[in-house]
Motif scaffolding. Structure first.
Motif, PDB file in Angstrom:
ATOM      1  N   GLU A 220      -2.705  -2.259   8.017  1.00 47.43           N
ATOM      2  CA  GLU A 220      -2.870  -2.570   6.594  1.00 47.43           C
ATOM      3  C   GLU A 220      -1.840  -3.585   6.100  1.00 47.43           C
ATOM      4  OE1 GLU A 220      -2.968   0.027   2.531  1.00 47.43           O
ATOM      5  OE2 GLU A 220      -3.980   0.857   4.296  1.00 47.43           O
ATOM      6  N   ASP A 221      -0.573  -3.384   6.486  1.00 50.37           N
ATOM      7  CA  ASP A 221       0.509  -4.258   6.021  1.00 50.37           C
ATOM      8  C   ASP A 221       1.348  -4.658   7.238  1.00 50.37           C
ATOM      9  OD1 ASP A 221       2.806  -5.441   4.950  1.00 50.37           O
ATOM     10  OD2 ASP A 221       2.958  -4.013   3.288  1.00 50.37           O
TER      11      ASP A 221
ATOM     12  N   ASN B 227       3.655  -6.992   7.645  1.00 48.23           N
ATOM     13  CA  ASN B 227       5.095  -7.155   7.376  1.00 48.23           C
ATOM     14  C   ASN B 227       5.813  -5.808   7.369  1.00 48.23           C
ATOM     15  OD1 ASN B 227       4.995  -9.969   7.217  1.00 48.23           O
ATOM     16  ND2 ASN B 227       4.449  -9.917   5.060  1.00 48.23           N
ATOM     17  N   LYS B 228       5.208  -4.807   6.745  1.00 51.62           N
ATOM     18  CA  LYS B 228       5.800  -3.471   6.700  1.00 51.62           C
ATOM     19  C   LYS B 228       5.852  -2.877   8.112  1.00 51.62           C
ATOM     20  CE  LYS B 228       7.062   0.213   4.270  1.00 51.62           C
ATOM     21  NZ  LYS B 228       8.374   0.228   3.626  1.00 51.62           N
TER      22      LYS B 228
END
Length: 152
Positions: A88-89, A91-92
């Motif tokens: 989903e993310d 970067n995270k």
């Protein structure tokens, strides 16, 4: 004539296949005459990428992992791809110590290790469609430190 050497391998997302992927990439990279350290770096990065597919890409089922390798000049490119749940993310997910599976006592260092051991790391992902990790490493880029050859 294109001097790029390529290899494609498909295997199931089973934990025992992680060591198989390491062995295959090591054999393929061996044609470049890497140092033991360079070979260990590549194997570790592949191990982390494959483990991510197994643990995160296909958390509830066995799926297919595709590993593509290519050698061009002094550079090896390794792609590890799944058709799993996606990220989903990104970067995270790439933050050190971040994990979506704390129940499995995962350290959350997979992407950090891939970045540390390879020269380049790219991650592409679509939720519900899967993730592609592309890593590159140049072999023989550093002269052997402290070694001088004397002839004659």
């Amino acid at each position: 004539m294109d001097n790029t050497n390529r290899m494609v391998l498909e295997f199931e997302s089973r934990s025992q296949n992680e060591s198989f992927a390491r062995t295959v990439v090591a054999a393929f990279a061996a044609t470049m005459d890497p140092t033991l350290e360079e070979l260990a770096d590549i194997k570790t990065a592949v191990s982390e990428a494959v483990t991510n597919c197994i643990i995160h890409g296909y958390p509830d089922k066995i799926g297919i992992i595709t590993m593509r390798c290519s050698i061009s000049g002094d550079e090896i490119t390794v792609e590890v791809e799944d058709n799993g749940v996606g990220i989903e993310d990104i970067n995270k997910a790439m933050e050190p110590l971040y994990t979506t599976r704390p129940d499995l006592e995962r350290s959350g260092m997979g992407f950090s290790f891939m970045e540390a051991f390879m020269d380049e790391l790219e991650v592409e992902s679509v939720v519900g469609e899967g993730t592609l990790v592309r890593m590159r490493k140049r072999i023989g880029k550093e002269a052997i430190k402290g070694y001088t050859q004397h002839t004659g």
